[in-house]
Motif scaffolding. Structure first.
Motif, PDB file in Angstrom:
ATOM      1  N   GLU A 105       0.889  -1.230   0.003  1.00  0.00           N
ATOM      2  CA  GLU A 105      -0.162   0.108   0.031  1.00  0.00           C
ATOM      3  C   GLU A 105       0.949   1.403   0.042  1.00  0.00           C
ATOM      4  O   GLU A 105       0.569   2.307  -0.841  1.00  0.00           O
ATOM      5  CB  GLU A 105      -0.951   0.019   1.266  1.00  0.00           C
ATOM      6  N   ASP A 106       2.063   1.323   0.567  1.00  0.00           N
ATOM      7  CA  ASP A 106       2.753   2.828   0.891  1.00  0.00           C
ATOM      8  C   ASP A 106       3.226   2.677  -0.498  1.00  0.00           C
ATOM      9  O   ASP A 106       3.262   3.972  -0.963  1.00  0.00           O
ATOM     10  CB  ASP A 106       3.810   2.437   1.740  1.00  0.00           C
ATOM     11  N   ARG A 107       3.735   1.521  -1.431  1.00  0.00           N
ATOM     12  CA  ARG A 107       4.215   1.740  -2.556  1.00  0.00           C
ATOM     13  C   ARG A 107       3.222   2.297  -3.526  1.00  0.00           C
ATOM     14  O   ARG A 107       3.412   3.159  -4.447  1.00  0.00           O
ATOM     15  CB  ARG A 107       4.987   0.563  -3.038  1.00  0.00           C
ATOM     16  N   ARG A 109       0.456   4.125  -2.849  1.00  0.00           N
ATOM     17  CA  ARG A 109       0.130   5.505  -2.471  1.00  0.00           C
ATOM     18  C   ARG A 109       1.181   6.546  -2.915  1.00  0.00           C
ATOM     19  O   ARG A 109       0.941   7.642  -3.458  1.00  0.00           O
ATOM     20  CB  ARG A 109       0.152   5.483  -0.984  1.00  0.00           C
ATOM     21  N   GLY A 110       2.565   5.992  -3.080  1.00  0.00           N
ATOM     22  CA  GLY A 110       3.546   6.763  -3.566  1.00  0.00           C
ATOM     23  C   GLY A 110       3.501   6.953  -5.160  1.00  0.00           C
ATOM     24  O   GLY A 110       3.574   7.959  -5.547  1.00  0.00           O
ATOM     25  N   ARG A 135      -7.760   1.884   6.388  1.00  0.00           N
ATOM     26  CA  ARG A 135      -6.550   1.189   6.082  1.00  0.00           C
ATOM     27  C   ARG A 135      -5.911   0.215   6.900  1.00  0.00           C
ATOM     28  O   ARG A 135      -5.357  -0.956   6.391  1.00  0.00           O
ATOM     29  CB  ARG A 135      -5.174   2.543   6.160  1.00  0.00           C
TER      30      ARG A 135
END
Length: 195
Positions: A105-107, A109-110, A135
């Motif tokens: 998810e962080d990737r 979102r990036g 989340r």
């Protein structure tokens, strides 16, 4: 009549761009008696044909594809498409992008943040104002699904082992049965003495 049917089939083949391309690629094109879709096949024949045209997909193929896809322009395009299609709903974005887990998810979102910064996509309230609880739920669900997948693999391994053990046990029982039958019925006969 046979020549007429064959020439009609050849004409249909040559006049249809898709069928001609298929013939040019594979070198053959089987025709039904009416020259349209290929001869009737059984499910086993269709499976054999499919296997002859396409190699089986292995775990290594999937891992290789995942390595090539993650971080690629194709993935970026998919993220962009699903972000726009679902108006920033990250639940739907994360469900729709191929090979993505909660750990990505962080990737993802990036990628979205870069798309917003580059003005390739609009800011959607569903994305920018997402409740942190959503989340957390995705993460909890992802962990649960990962455990279930691992349990399923373990269960399959356990089932395979149980079947193998049962087969071995039955094999021993059959050997014992044959040994008992042999002992009972295959004794060398004793010669009778005549008087």
């Amino acid at each position: 009549a046979v020549v007429s049917t064959q020439s009609t089939g050849a004409y249909q083949l040559l006049s249809d761009k898709d069928r001609r391309a298929e013939y040019d690629e594979h070198g053959t094109l089987e025709m039904e008696d009416d020259g349209l879709l290929g001869k009737a096949r059984t499910p086993d024949e269709w499976s054999a044909l499919w296997r002859s045209l396409f190699k089986p997909v292995t775990k290594e193929d999937v891992v290789k594809f995942e390595g090539e896809y993650k971080g690629s322009e194709a993935e970026r395009g998919d993220v962009k498409r699903f972000y726009t299609q679902f108006k920033g709903d990250m639940d739907k974005v994360m469900e729709s992008v191929m090979l993505v887990t909660f750990e990505d998810e962080d990737r993802i979102r990036g990628i979205i943040n870069q798309l917003i910064e580059d003005k390739e996509v609009s800011k959607y309230k569903a994305y920018t104002k997402e409740d942190p609880k959503k989340r957390k739920r995705r993460e909890k669900t992802g962990k649960k699904e990962a455990r279930e997948a691992a349990d399923t693999l373990n269960d399959q391994s356990s089932l395979i082992n149980a079947i193998a053990n049962r087969q071995a046990q039955r094999g021993k029982q059959m050997e014992s049965l044959f040994a008992n039958l042999e002992e009972k019925y295959c004794q060398p006969s004793k010669k009778r003495k005549r008087k």
